[in-house]
Design an enzyme around this catalytic site. Sequence first.
Site, short mmCIF file in Angstrom:
data_model
loop_
_atom_site.label_atom_id
_atom_site.label_comp_id
_atom_site.label_asym_id
_atom_site.label_seq_id
_atom_site.Cartn_x
_atom_site.Cartn_y
_atom_site.Cartn_z
N SER A 1 15.21 2.14 -0.75
CA SER A 1 14.84 3.52 -0.45
C SER A 1 15.85 4.45 -1.10
O SER A 1 17.04 4.16 -1.14
CB SER A 1 14.80 3.74 1.07
OG SER A 1 16.08 4.03 1.55
N LYS A 2 15.34 5.54 -1.61
CA LYS A 2 16.22 6.53 -2.22
C LYS A 2 16.53 7.55 -1.12
O LYS A 2 15.89 8.60 -1.04
CB LYS A 2 15.49 7.17 -3.41
CG LYS A 2 16.38 7.96 -4.34
CD LYS A 2 15.64 8.27 -5.64
CE LYS A 2 16.36 9.30 -6.49
NZ LYS A 2 17.65 8.87 -7.01
#
Length: 317
Positions: A168-169
């Site tokens: 996940s960013k």
Amino acid sequence: MKNKNKRDACPFEGSKVWMDGEFVDYEDAKVPVNSHSLHYGLGAFEGIRCYETKSGIPAVFRLDEHIDRLFNSCRILQISVPYEKKEIKDAITEVVKLNKFNECYIRPIVFVGDNGGLGIYIKDYDTRVAVSAWYWGAYLGDEALRSGIRAKVSSYARFHANTFMGMSKSTGQYINSILAKKEVVDVGYDEAIMLDTSGFVCEASGENIFIYSGGCIKTPPLSSVLPGITRDSIIEVIERETDIEVKEEGITRDELYIADEVFLTGTAAEVTPVREIDERKIGIGRAGEISLKLQDIFFNIVKGGNKKYEKWLTYVK
Ligand code: PPE
């Protein structure tokens, strides 16, 4: 009392932003001080580039993949997004149009507001979404793209896969990148390379990393790095446009030092050659031939010069 933080010039001033379903002036896109994300860093974002193509029409590069990753980030973080993917994609193309950009960097962000109050555990909260855009030139400088950069292995380890989840960013996890980048830039390097807690190479503070060694290209596997969209594009380009084998496998620190070439990939950094790491010259100490060739192919694709990759472009008309 005087506002000590008042700036003379702000790169976003005067632009239009899409925020929570509406287009507003940047100056009106305000966030309450007790927004949950500001305190605890729970949020997800994307960095997307829009390039002016050879026909003069701007095109957003790999918009679908960026929005898929944004939604994946939110799923991992358990943030519900109150919009459909299409609504956010339309907001992005509209922001480019409204701001009359020929090329720009686009930053969608999903974050948690203040409706649910503060505290680590919140149940009912408001998810907020904003899309802004601005002109951002070569991330590490034009000279970096041509001649390569000097990098240093950071003393900060990249997080364990079960600390933050690297797929996940997420906004908060960038503190790790910020510490690493500052550590090396303050002593004269251009970029920080980060190792995992077992000593294997992960990625740079804001880029994925590749090495060319013994006639083969290697990049660390997705289990330890952000699933970079430029990384994915470059892997496809290597497979389709060259005879070089590309492997996704662990890379050690000493493998970096003896590689023939090293390069970084990212939306902001594009394809940046690395000419030196920890005072060791990489190859002959200049931007490598393969790195520059891949960079050239990449720039041609994003500017609409290669019909095979039109699927990656969303034209903004
Ligand atoms: N790893 C990290 C840690 C990372 O931040 C990026 C993008 C990548 C790999 C490459 O991913 P992609 O852009 O999908 O190819 N970093 C973004 C933020 C840079 C910033 O300073 O902000 C970017 O390049 O937009």
